[in-house]
Design a protein around this motif. Structure first.
Motif, mmCIF file in Angstrom:
data_model
loop_
_atom_site.group_PDB
_atom_site.id
_atom_site.type_symbol
_atom_site.label_atom_id
_atom_site.label_comp_id
_atom_site.label_asym_id
_atom_site.label_seq_id
_atom_site.Cartn_x
_atom_site.Cartn_y
_atom_site.Cartn_z
ATOM 1 N N ILE A 168 -8.506 -37.609 7.931
ATOM 2 C CA ILE A 168 -7.135 -37.199 7.549
ATOM 3 C C ILE A 168 -7.074 -35.670 7.483
ATOM 4 C CG2 ILE A 168 -5.473 -37.218 5.649
ATOM 5 C CD1 ILE A 168 -6.250 -40.133 5.169
ATOM 6 N N ALA A 169 -8.186 -35.065 6.951
ATOM 7 C CA ALA A 169 -8.228 -33.602 6.893
ATOM 8 C C ALA A 169 -8.148 -33.032 8.305
ATOM 9 C CB ALA A 169 -9.513 -33.150 6.205
ATOM 10 N N ALA A 170 -8.829 -33.680 9.253
ATOM 11 C CA ALA A 170 -8.784 -33.198 10.644
ATOM 12 C C ALA A 170 -7.350 -33.265 11.175
ATOM 13 C CB ALA A 170 -9.722 -34.039 11.500
ATOM 14 N N LEU A 171 -6.660 -34.379 10.871
ATOM 15 C CA LEU A 171 -5.252 -34.512 11.291
ATOM 16 C C LEU A 171 -4.421 -33.357 10.728
ATOM 17 C CD1 LEU A 171 -4.571 -38.334 10.843
ATOM 18 C CD2 LEU A 171 -4.339 -37.046 12.955
ATOM 19 N N CYS A 172 -4.635 -33.087 9.427
ATOM 20 C CA CYS A 172 -3.845 -32.036 8.774
ATOM 21 C C CYS A 172 -4.121 -30.670 9.412
ATOM 22 C CB CYS A 172 -4.159 -31.964 7.288
ATOM 23 S SG CYS A 172 -3.580 -33.408 6.394
ATOM 24 N N ARG A 173 -5.399 -30.414 9.739
ATOM 25 C CA ARG A 173 -5.733 -29.111 10.345
ATOM 26 C C ARG A 173 -5.017 -28.939 11.676
ATOM 27 N NH1 ARG A 173 -10.891 -30.388 8.803
ATOM 28 N NH2 ARG A 173 -11.560 -30.973 10.898
ATOM 29 N N LYS A 174 -5.072 -30.014 12.486
ATOM 30 C CA LYS A 174 -4.461 -29.907 13.811
ATOM 31 C C LYS A 174 -2.946 -29.724 13.671
ATOM 32 C CE LYS A 174 -8.141 -31.773 16.481
ATOM 33 N NZ LYS A 174 -9.163 -31.331 15.585
ATOM 34 N N ALA A 175 -2.366 -30.448 12.706
ATOM 35 C CA ALA A 175 -0.930 -30.311 12.485
ATOM 36 C C ALA A 175 -0.611 -28.893 12.017
ATOM 37 C CB ALA A 175 -0.485 -31.317 11.436
ATOM 38 N N ALA A 176 -1.432 -28.358 11.133
ATOM 39 C CA ALA A 176 -1.180 -27.013 10.614
ATOM 40 C C ALA A 176 -1.162 -26.011 11.770
ATOM 41 C CB ALA A 176 -2.263 -26.640 9.600
ATOM 42 N N LYS A 177 -2.088 -26.190 12.707
ATOM 43 C CA LYS A 177 -2.169 -25.257 13.829
ATOM 44 C C LYS A 177 -0.864 -25.301 14.625
ATOM 45 C CE LYS A 177 -4.941 -24.256 17.876
ATOM 46 N NZ LYS A 177 -5.697 -24.922 18.911
ATOM 47 N N GLU A 194 9.391 -24.636 12.954
ATOM 48 C CA GLU A 194 10.532 -25.485 12.653
ATOM 49 C C GLU A 194 10.195 -26.976 12.724
ATOM 50 O OE1 GLU A 194 13.299 -24.288 11.435
ATOM 51 O OE2 GLU A 194 12.185 -22.416 11.544
ATOM 52 N N GLN A 195 9.193 -27.342 13.541
ATOM 53 C CA GLN A 195 9.037 -28.758 13.876
ATOM 54 C C GLN A 195 8.413 -29.575 12.747
ATOM 55 O OE1 GLN A 195 6.432 -28.615 17.230
ATOM 56 N NE2 GLN A 195 4.651 -29.006 16.002
ATOM 57 N N ALA A 196 8.749 -30.879 12.718
ATOM 58 C CA ALA A 196 8.077 -31.821 11.811
ATOM 59 C C ALA A 196 7.226 -32.719 12.697
ATOM 60 C CB ALA A 196 9.107 -32.647 11.068
ATOM 61 N N ILE A 197 6.016 -32.961 12.254
ATOM 62 C CA ILE A 197 5.111 -33.733 13.109
ATOM 63 C C ILE A 197 5.034 -35.160 12.595
ATOM 64 C CG2 ILE A 197 2.705 -33.941 13.851
ATOM 65 C CD1 ILE A 197 2.596 -30.885 13.674
ATOM 66 N N VAL A 198 5.262 -36.101 13.477
ATOM 67 C CA VAL A 198 5.140 -37.509 13.106
ATOM 68 C C VAL A 198 3.989 -38.081 13.912
ATOM 69 C CG1 VAL A 198 6.253 -39.755 13.023
ATOM 70 C CG2 VAL A 198 7.603 -37.676 12.653
ATOM 71 N N VAL A 199 3.034 -38.691 13.218
ATOM 72 C CA VAL A 199 1.887 -39.250 13.942
ATOM 73 C C VAL A 199 1.955 -40.763 13.854
ATOM 74 C CG1 VAL A 199 -0.614 -39.311 14.094
ATOM 75 C CG2 VAL A 199 0.523 -37.229 13.323
ATOM 76 N N GLY A 200 2.012 -41.415 14.999
ATOM 77 C CA GLY A 200 1.990 -42.870 15.029
ATOM 78 C C GLY A 200 0.662 -43.324 15.615
ATOM 79 N N PRO A 201 0.453 -44.659 15.749
ATOM 80 C CA PRO A 201 -0.854 -45.134 16.245
ATOM 81 C C PRO A 201 -1.177 -44.603 17.641
ATOM 82 C CG PRO A 201 0.734 -46.940 15.986
ATOM 83 C CD PRO A 201 1.351 -45.745 15.362
ATOM 84 N N ASP A 202 -0.164 -44.376 18.460
ATOM 85 C CA ASP A 202 -0.458 -43.950 19.829
ATOM 86 C C ASP A 202 -0.845 -42.475 19.898
ATOM 87 O OD1 ASP A 202 0.187 -46.514 20.421
ATOM 88 O OD2 ASP A 202 2.301 -46.060 20.863
ATOM 89 N N GLU A 203 -0.332 -41.694 18.936
ATOM 90 C CA GLU A 203 -0.624 -40.244 18.976
ATOM 91 C C GLU A 203 -2.009 -39.904 18.396
ATOM 92 O OE1 GLU A 203 3.535 -40.847 19.349
ATOM 93 O OE2 GLU A 203 2.402 -41.215 17.516
ATOM 94 N N ILE A 204 -2.591 -40.871 17.680
ATOM 95 C CA ILE A 204 -3.850 -40.572 16.987
ATOM 96 C C ILE A 204 -4.899 -40.034 17.960
ATOM 97 C CG2 ILE A 204 -5.863 -41.691 15.924
ATOM 98 C CD1 ILE A 204 -3.990 -41.392 13.821
ATOM 99 N N LYS A 205 -4.948 -40.644 19.153
ATOM 100 C CA LYS A 205 -5.955 -40.224 20.141
ATOM 101 C C LYS A 205 -5.871 -38.730 20.412
ATOM 102 C CE LYS A 205 -7.381 -43.575 23.633
ATOM 103 N NZ LYS A 205 -6.511 -44.733 23.322
ATOM 104 N N ASP A 206 -4.627 -38.213 20.499
ATOM 105 C CA ASP A 206 -4.462 -36.795 20.829
ATOM 106 C C ASP A 206 -5.071 -35.910 19.744
ATOM 107 O OD1 ASP A 206 -3.021 -37.961 22.782
ATOM 108 O OD2 ASP A 206 -1.054 -37.579 21.857
ATOM 109 N N TYR A 207 -5.039 -36.423 18.513
ATOM 110 C CA TYR A 207 -5.541 -35.589 17.414
ATOM 111 C C TYR A 207 -7.036 -35.796 17.163
ATOM 112 C CZ TYR A 207 -0.726 -34.484 16.223
ATOM 113 O OH TYR A 207 0.541 -34.028 16.250
ATOM 114 N N ILE A 228 2.473 -39.257 8.609
ATOM 115 C CA ILE A 228 1.552 -40.147 9.330
ATOM 116 C C ILE A 228 1.905 -41.558 8.888
ATOM 117 C CG2 ILE A 228 -0.863 -40.729 9.723
ATOM 118 C CD1 ILE A 228 -1.640 -37.967 8.770
ATOM 119 N N ASN A 229 2.308 -42.404 9.816
ATOM 120 C CA ASN A 229 2.751 -43.724 9.361
ATOM 121 C C ASN A 229 1.582 -44.674 9.156
ATOM 122 O OD1 ASN A 229 2.095 -44.660 11.880
ATOM 123 N ND2 ASN A 229 4.196 -44.460 12.682
#
Length: 778
Positions: free
Chosen positions: A549-558, A565-578, A524-525
């Protein structure tokens, strides 16, 4: 013997002690008193007859006439024998009752004139019946009393004369001399038989009672013996099984525990005394458990155990910095304490009170303090404690009594010098059960707490080595006397930059670990974190931030579970999705300059807040309406602002009768704290003047300050929290009272960099900065 019936005869008198002779009785007497021996000699010289009368009191050596009963028995001396010790043993045979008429003068022995009283021969059926009843009663008596042999009964049954029967039976009863004398004095045979029946009845009742009592006692004895026997068996069984015997074993065990501990003398004495009491208690007694519990507590408390302080300043500083970002003042205070400890060796534990909004790390700071000092750490929460006994304990007499939380905490710590955290000290309540905050006074007073007394322990306990740390959200809820005893360290809240640092250093790594994510799987940048801070949280601490941040981690874990295989990168624009739609609007609340609307700054328990104050003026009759959840302080601010405006109306170009022709409505949407108030005097005045003069208020400005009726600006509290709130909301300029300039040094540089602070001392200056000409806008 009829020829003696003159007016009495002379007899030598032998007074008897504790014994009584009836006619027709033959018995041995031991005679020792000089007068009595002489009386015997006289009898032997004459006709062997002597008068035997009893003394009313046994222990009188030289009885006078009053001490000797008047009626006695004339007896014949059958034998005399001198014993080696000087007494004479005589065998006498009772002949006849006789009554003393007078004593004769005789120095050597008692000599009397006595008249014989032969008994009348009566024989009728009533007397026979009495005799029979007597014999039956006597038989009962013999059965009950084991003192008379059954042979006696046989001998008595053969007696035919009623008078003699009565005499013989009486002689076998164990009665007092007085009662025997009564029978002797009853000359009339029938009366004598009746009297004896009475006496026998009485005796029988007494004997039956005695027997009952004996049986009961015997039963008791048997029961006790049985219990004792069973107990001994139980002990033997326990021994075989390897259990120590009941109470004694318990006492031995406690004694050995006591030997292992270093106890101060008074405590030691008390423990020994209680163990001794315990040992004497029967195993069934409930109080044994109470004593046992008490001794366990006394032995479980750290009376002299201490942990060594780790007095390495650099190491301590490193630990504090590793655990917390910012919080310079509290950290410095701990290091100072350490330094002083190093120089003095013994310093009373300070009592620090960390005050600040939720989520700024007060509790975890206390934990780090313990870690940096190398001490044990105990925490108790005082939220909602309303019972004094929670602090001080209950008296031991109550069922389920326990020591208070303080002593419990000390037992948990196991040392005399832990860091002891009293959480939420401002949330204590008091009711009919007493006031817990008053009980805390002794705990938190460095002068008194070396002899803290708990109702349960009842021995003074030394708390002076404990380092107490208390936490509170708001200082005004802490009772004054308690506050005096503590050193207050304010933790105002964090700036955006600090929150960013905290999120990067602590929250993100922690949450990733908790959610089983590796470093690479979720990135998460900084811009994304900053956006989260600005648009998804509005708080002084970082608790909500951590939840986001915990909510972000949960969604990423799912997602990662679905696609490993994927690595998740969260930028300011993606925050809304999470995290969904932003909850707060960042930036200036008002996008353009407005009339009658000014932003004020308020202090609340959860940190600083910005609040928009609106004023509307409408034609009317001069009513002033205040709405919004206003405390008294706020209402006063509004009244003062209104009066100031009226007094300056002419200068400001407002019609002087505006208050008669218009209604003024002041509305403050955010709630106000009645105690501190948002210090909104100048804000309300500015809004009012703007509304009345139709001038715009700059959208970039936030202000705080109290106003006097003459327009002076008074200082306020909580400047740091308020400036952080203004900074969070994106205001560029803050107007503050001149007297608060000194507080600017506490404001973080990052805030000073973005916000211009303007000290003002009078309302005129406020208006200069706040009001802008309309033409400038367009």
């Amino acid at each position: 013997m009829g020829h003696h019936k003159s007016k009495g005869r002379r007899f030598p008198l032998l007074p008897l002690r504790g014994i009584l002779v009836y006619p027709s009785m033959v018995l041995h007497l031991d005679v020792g008193r000089e007068k009595s021996v002489k009386a015997l000699d006289k009898a032997m010289v004459d006709d062997n007859l002597i008068l035997l009368c009893s003394q009313s009191e046994v222990n009188i050596e030289e009885p006078t006439q009053e001490d000797i009963f008047r009626i006695g028995t004339v007896a014949k001396v059958r034998q005399m024998l001198k014993l080696p010790n000087g007494t004479i043993r005589v065998l006498v045979e009772g002949l006849e009752r006789a009554e003393i008429i007078e004593y004769l003068d005789n120095e050597e022995f008692y000599e009397v004139l006595a008249e014989e009283r032969p008994e009348t021969e009566t024989s009728d059926s009533e007397v026979d019946a009495l005799m029979r009843t007597l014999l039956t009663q006597f038989e009962h008596y013999i059965n009950l009393s084991k003192k008379v042999t059954p042979e006696t009964l046989a001998a008595v049954s053969d007696i035919e004369e009623p008078g003699r029967l009565a005499d013989v039976i009486t002689s076998h009863l164990s009665l007092k001399i007085k009662e025997k004398q009564e029978i002797l004095e009853t000359i009339d045979v029938r009366a004598r038989l009746e009297k004896l029946l009475d006496i026998l009845n009485n005796e029988r009742e007494v004997l039956e009672l005695e027997r009952k009592i004996n049986q009961r006692v015997k039963k008791q004895m048997e029961k006790t013996q049985k219990e004792y026997y069973l107990r001994e068996q139980m002990k033997a069984i326990q021994k075989e099984l390897g259990d120590k015997e009941g109470r004694a074993g318990e006492a031995d065990e406690l004694r050995s525990q006591m030997e292992d501990k270093e106890l101060p003398e008074p405590v030691r004495e008390k423990v020994i005394k209680e163990i001794d009491r315990l040992e004497k208690m029967p195993a069934s007694s409930a109080e044994g458990g109470v004593i046992r519990n008490y001794v366990d507590w006394l032995l479980g408390l750290p009376w002299s155990e201490k942990t060594e302080d780790d007095l390495d300043l650099d190491k301590a500083e490193a630990i504090l910095n590793a655990d917390h970002y910012g919080l310079d003042k509290p950290k410095e205070r701990v290091l100072e304490y350490l330094a002083v400890q190093k120089l003095v060796k013994k310093l009373k534990g300070p009592i620090l009170c960390l005050v600040g909004p939720p989520g700024v790390g007060k509790t975890s700071l206390a934990r780090s303090i313990a870690r940096s000092l190398g001490r044990e750490f105990v925490r108790i929460s005082l939220g909602g404690v309303r019972d004094e006994a929670e602090i001080r304990g209950h008296r031991r007499t109550y069922v389920g009594a326990m020591p208070g939380r303080i002593i419990q905490g000390m037992k948990t710590a196991g040392s005399m010098n832990p860091v002891f955290l009293l959480d939420e000290i401002d949330k204590m309540a008091s009711d009919f059960r007493g006031d817990p905050s008053a009980a805390l006074l002794e705990v938190l007073d460095p002068e008194q707490n070396n002899t803290f007394s708990d109702h349960f322990i009842e021995l003074p306990f030394d708390l002076s080595n404990v380092m107490f740390v208390t936490t509170a959200n708001a200082i005004h809820n802490i009772p004054r006397p308690l506050l005096d005893r503590m050193e207050v360290l304010n933790i105002p809240g964090y700036t955006e930059l600090e929150k960013l640092e905290i999120a990067e250093r602590y929250l993100l790594p922690k949450q990733k670990k908790d959610h089983g994510l590796t470093e690479e799987q979720l990135i998460i940048n900084n811009e994304a974190i900053l956006k989260t801070i600005r648009e998804y949280t509005r708080e002084s601490g970082v608790r909500n931030l951590e939840q986001q941040i915990a909510a972000l981690c949960r969604k990423a874990a799912k997602q990662i579970v679905a696609n490993p295989e994927q690595a998740i990168v969260v930028g300011p624009d993606e925050i809304k999705d999470y995290l969904g739609v932003p909850r707060f609007r960042y930036g200036v609340a008002e996008l353009e300059d407005q009339i009658g609307t000014v932003t004020g700054l308020a202090w609340t328990e959860v940190g600083g807040e910005t609040l928009v104050i609106e004023v509307t003026v409408v034609p009317g009759s001069g009513k002033l309406t205040l709405t919004g959840k206003l405390g008294d302080v706020m209402k006063e601010s509004a009244q003062a602002a209104f009066s100031y405006t009226r007094s300056k109306a002419a200068e400001l170009g407002i019609p002087t009768d505006f208050h008669e022709k218009n209604d003024v409505h002041i509305h403050i949407p955010e709630g106000a704290i009645p105690k501190d108030g948002p210090s909104a005097g100048i804000t309300i005045a500015t809004a009012l003047i703007s509304a009345l003069t139709n001038r715009y208020v700059s959208k970039d400005i936030a202000m705080t300050g109290e106003i006097t009726l003459r327009g002076r600006v008074l200082p306020i509290g909580g400047l740091k929290e308020k400036s952080l709130a203004a900074h969070r909301a994106g205001y560029k300029k803050i107007l503050l009272p001149k007297d608060n300039e000194r507080d600017l040094k506490d404001i973080p540089d990052s805030v000073k960099h973005d916000v211009e602070f303007v000290p003002v001392s009078h309302m005129d200056q406020v208006l200069e900065h706040a009001l802008v000409q309309h033409s400038e806008v367009h």
